[in-house]
Design an enzyme around this catalytic site. Structure first.
Site, PDB file in Angstrom:
ATOM      1  N   ARG A   1       0.831  -1.218   0.000  1.00 31.67           N
ATOM      2  CA  ARG A   1       0.000   0.000   0.000  1.00 31.67           C
ATOM      3  C   ARG A   1       0.858   1.257   0.000  1.00 31.67           C
ATOM      4  O   ARG A   1       0.595   2.193  -0.762  1.00 31.67           O
ATOM      5  CB  ARG A   1      -0.942   0.012   1.208  1.00 31.67           C
ATOM      6  CG  ARG A   1      -2.016  -1.049   1.164  1.00 31.67           C
ATOM      7  CD  ARG A   1      -2.852  -1.057   2.428  1.00 31.67           C
ATOM      8  NE  ARG A   1      -1.994  -1.259   3.584  1.00 31.67           N
ATOM      9  CZ  ARG A   1      -2.274  -0.888   4.829  1.00 31.67           C
ATOM     10  NH1 ARG A   1      -3.422  -0.278   5.096  1.00 31.67           N
ATOM     11  NH2 ARG A   1      -1.451  -1.117   5.814  1.00 31.67           N
TER      12      ARG A   1
ATOM     13  N   ASN B   1      -6.002  -2.802   2.267  1.00 29.10           N
ATOM     14  CA  ASN B   1      -5.959  -4.247   2.439  1.00 29.10           C
ATOM     15  C   ASN B   1      -7.383  -4.767   2.558  1.00 29.10           C
ATOM     16  O   ASN B   1      -8.241  -4.123   3.157  1.00 29.10           O
ATOM     17  CB  ASN B   1      -5.192  -4.628   3.711  1.00 29.10           C
ATOM     18  CG  ASN B   1      -3.697  -4.466   3.581  1.00 29.10           C
ATOM     19  OD1 ASN B   1      -3.143  -4.451   2.485  1.00 29.10           O
ATOM     20  ND2 ASN B   1      -3.024  -4.350   4.709  1.00 29.10           N
TER      21      ASN B   1
END
Length: 112
Positions: free
Chosen positions: A40, A58
């Site tokens: 990320r 996520n």
């Protein structure tokens, strides 16, 4: 009409904007070893470098989901980076879903 593509990072016809500078939006679902490897954070860096806006998060099933908006060429570059991700990642599958561009974002965020 959503266009999805899959495959371990090597499918042709990525479902992205095919190299245009028109505004585009895609939603990505990235599967493999993509959590706990700074996927990320690195997606945010790459997107910001290319002037792409949106978010990344996520998912409970171990995948990463991202929404990318920007110029077609820039979005394409971020999608291509997501096919491999950061060094510790292993991308087994990348789904790319084309969506209607909204222009709703002004930055790129990591969603928790």
């Amino acid at each position: 009409m959503p266009l999805t593509t899959g495959g371990g990072g090597s499918s042709s016809g990525s479902g992205s904007s095919s190299g245009s500078n028109s505004k585009t939006r895609v939603r990505l679902f990235v599967a493999g070893k993509v959590q706990g490897v700074y996927f990320r954070q690195n997606t945010q860096i790459v997107a910001t470098e290319h002037g792409v806006y949106g978010w990344v998060r996520n998912l409970p099933d171990g995948r990463v989901e991202a929404v990318l908006e920007g110029d077609g060429d820039s979005v394409d570059k971020v999608v291509e980076w997501c096919r491999t991700g950061p060094p510790a990642a292993r991308v087994d599958d990348l789904q790319v879903v084309r969506e209607r561009y909204t222009g709703e974002f002004s930055d790129f965020l990591i969603s928790r």
